[in-house]
Design a protein around this motif. Sequence first.
Motif, PDB file in Angstrom:
ATOM      1  N   GLN A  20      95.686  77.355  13.395  1.00  0.00           N
ATOM      2  CA  GLN A  20      96.370  76.435  14.298  1.00  0.00           C
ATOM      3  C   GLN A  20      97.028  77.166  15.447  1.00  0.00           C
ATOM      4  O   GLN A  20      96.991  76.702  16.592  1.00  0.00           O
ATOM      5  CB  GLN A  20      97.430  75.641  13.514  1.00  0.00           C
ATOM      6  CG  GLN A  20      98.113  74.543  14.332  1.00  0.00           C
ATOM      7  CD  GLN A  20      97.166  73.396  14.622  1.00  0.00           C
ATOM      8  OE1 GLN A  20      96.804  72.651  13.721  1.00  0.00           O
ATOM      9  NE2 GLN A  20      96.765  73.265  15.879  1.00  0.00           N
ATOM     10  N   THR A  32      97.391  77.336   3.167  1.00  0.00           N
ATOM     11  CA  THR A  32      98.283  76.927   4.252  1.00  0.00           C
ATOM     12  C   THR A  32      98.474  78.053   5.254  1.00  0.00           C
ATOM     13  O   THR A  32      98.491  77.815   6.476  1.00  0.00           O
ATOM     14  CB  THR A  32      99.642  76.489   3.678  1.00  0.00           C
ATOM     15  OG1 THR A  32      99.448  75.390   2.785  1.00  0.00           O
ATOM     16  CG2 THR A  32     100.598  76.052   4.788  1.00  0.00           C
ATOM     17  N   GLY A  62      89.839  71.065   6.264  1.00  0.00           N
ATOM     18  CA  GLY A  62      89.855  72.524   6.225  1.00  0.00           C
ATOM     19  C   GLY A  62      90.179  73.077   4.846  1.00  0.00           C
ATOM     20  O   GLY A  62      89.534  74.033   4.386  1.00  0.00           O
ATOM     21  N   PRO A  63      91.164  72.503   4.137  1.00  0.00           N
ATOM     22  CA  PRO A  63      91.448  72.997   2.781  1.00  0.00           C
ATOM     23  C   PRO A  63      90.255  72.907   1.840  1.00  0.00           C
ATOM     24  O   PRO A  63      90.067  73.788   0.983  1.00  0.00           O
ATOM     25  CB  PRO A  63      92.597  72.093   2.309  1.00  0.00           C
ATOM     26  CG  PRO A  63      93.276  71.667   3.562  1.00  0.00           C
ATOM     27  CD  PRO A  63      92.181  71.517   4.573  1.00  0.00           C
ATOM     28  N   LYS A  82      97.520  65.844  12.627  1.00  0.00           N
ATOM     29  CA  LYS A  82      97.037  67.179  12.255  1.00  0.00           C
ATOM     30  C   LYS A  82      95.524  67.326  12.318  1.00  0.00           C
ATOM     31  O   LYS A  82      95.017  68.437  12.473  1.00  0.00           O
ATOM     32  CB  LYS A  82      97.519  67.526  10.848  1.00  0.00           C
ATOM     33  CG  LYS A  82      99.027  67.702  10.746  1.00  0.00           C
ATOM     34  CD  LYS A  82      99.482  68.882  11.583  1.00  0.00           C
ATOM     35  CE  LYS A  82     100.950  69.152  11.426  1.00  0.00           C
ATOM     36  NZ  LYS A  82     101.386  70.323  12.217  1.00  0.00           N
ATOM     37  N   PRO A 129      96.618  69.322   1.883  1.00  0.00           N
ATOM     38  CA  PRO A 129      97.176  70.667   1.845  1.00  0.00           C
ATOM     39  C   PRO A 129      98.542  70.653   1.182  1.00  0.00           C
ATOM     40  O   PRO A 129      99.238  69.632   1.202  1.00  0.00           O
ATOM     41  CB  PRO A 129      97.277  71.041   3.324  1.00  0.00           C
ATOM     42  CG  PRO A 129      97.500  69.742   4.025  1.00  0.00           C
ATOM     43  CD  PRO A 129      96.685  68.740   3.247  1.00  0.00           C
ATOM     44  N   LEU A 181      95.352  78.261   7.462  1.00  0.00           N
ATOM     45  CA  LEU A 181      95.300  77.133   8.391  1.00  0.00           C
ATOM     46  C   LEU A 181      96.344  77.280   9.497  1.00  0.00           C
ATOM     47  O   LEU A 181      96.076  76.955  10.658  1.00  0.00           O
ATOM     48  CB  LEU A 181      95.515  75.823   7.638  1.00  0.00           C
ATOM     49  CG  LEU A 181      94.434  75.443   6.627  1.00  0.00           C
ATOM     50  CD1 LEU A 181      94.851  74.201   5.852  1.00  0.00           C
ATOM     51  CD2 LEU A 181      93.096  75.213   7.318  1.00  0.00           C
ATOM     52  N   LEU A 236      91.435  70.028  10.823  1.00  0.00           N
ATOM     53  CA  LEU A 236      91.801  71.372  10.370  1.00  0.00           C
ATOM     54  C   LEU A 236      92.611  71.297   9.080  1.00  0.00           C
ATOM     55  O   LEU A 236      92.335  72.029   8.126  1.00  0.00           O
ATOM     56  CB  LEU A 236      92.608  72.095  11.447  1.00  0.00           C
ATOM     57  CG  LEU A 236      93.107  73.491  11.048  1.00  0.00           C
ATOM     58  CD1 LEU A 236      91.941  74.456  10.876  1.00  0.00           C
ATOM     59  CD2 LEU A 236      94.116  74.022  12.069  1.00  0.00           C
ATOM     60  N   TRP A 237      93.575  70.384   9.040  1.00  0.00           N
ATOM     61  CA  TRP A 237      94.476  70.309   7.900  1.00  0.00           C
ATOM     62  C   TRP A 237      93.987  69.363   6.814  1.00  0.00           C
ATOM     63  O   TRP A 237      94.405  69.484   5.658  1.00  0.00           O
ATOM     64  CB  TRP A 237      95.865  69.895   8.377  1.00  0.00           C
ATOM     65  CG  TRP A 237      96.519  70.983   9.148  1.00  0.00           C
ATOM     66  CD1 TRP A 237      96.473  71.182  10.502  1.00  0.00           C
ATOM     67  CD2 TRP A 237      97.285  72.066   8.619  1.00  0.00           C
ATOM     68  NE1 TRP A 237      97.163  72.313  10.844  1.00  0.00           N
ATOM     69  CE2 TRP A 237      97.673  72.878   9.711  1.00  0.00           C
ATOM     70  CE3 TRP A 237      97.674  72.427   7.334  1.00  0.00           C
ATOM     71  CZ2 TRP A 237      98.445  74.032   9.547  1.00  0.00           C
ATOM     72  CZ3 TRP A 237      98.448  73.570   7.165  1.00  0.00           C
ATOM     73  CH2 TRP A 237      98.824  74.355   8.257  1.00  0.00           C
TER      74      TRP A 237
END
Length: 295
Positions: free
Chosen positions: A287, A280, A173-174, A166, A92, A283, A169-170
């Motif tokens: 989060q 970002t 996820g991107p 992280k 990310p 996400l 997700l991070w």
Amino acid sequence: MRIGLLGTGPWARTAYAPALAGHPGLEFTGVWGRRPQAARDLAGRHGVRAYDDADALLADVDAVAVALPPSVQAEWAVRAAGAGCHLLLDKPLAVEVAGARAVVEAVERAQVASVVFFTTRFQKEPEAWIDEQAAVANWFTARAQWLGAVFTSDSPFAASPWRREKGALWDVGPHALSVLLPVLGDVRRVAAAAHGPADTVHLVLDHATGATSTLTLSLTAPPAAAGADVELRGEAGVRLLPRGSEGAVPALARAADALLTAARTGRPHACDATFGLRVTEILATAQALLNGDAG
């Protein structure tokens, strides 16, 4: 275009350095890293200079590729843009919205080009598929599963502190968002976010086109269950994201092509820093829901 590399970790060694060294439109100029010996080793492998001073590298190049953890990538991107360098960045873009926004503002101030390397967006078959589906109307829903086995295998990325902190997700996820957003439109709302086993998370997204999508993201899947799948359903039927036939190095070469084109024409690429900022933001909203912070 003279280009330098910031970073010496596994991704820099296996993807970035080979892609930069082998690209006919780039002059791979040098490497800087937070571990000087690792920088010397990587530079020596490709016959380029190892820099002890990052600012000296920035002064010697037209562009810089950043293969550093996202927790520090944003500050280095801002610094490089301020030195007049075009930016080849990784996903990310940042792990905080403020950091990602600072990169976008620095790019706009310096009038430099930026490309964020979302691997799937630069692989030949998936890229063509995404463009094709984006031209199709009335998608109803989508399902994306990005299941990695980073923490359940001998992956070189298992020791990555930022991935440990992280999670999926991070990290993945991107990738999922980079496929869904150009097809279904921007995310109007993160409707739900829930924890699964270990670092696994589940998201429900409401898109600008009226479609919804569900995402399952993990770095702790059993190796036999690992893989990435995207399924679209709508009036056109059911469409499945094809596998990319190439690895990271050819995809990175295409990202470098995109940076060269953006620098030459002044026209932003679809995966520029502004797109990285939007990813970002989404996400960060997810989060907050996972943390119970969103009201």
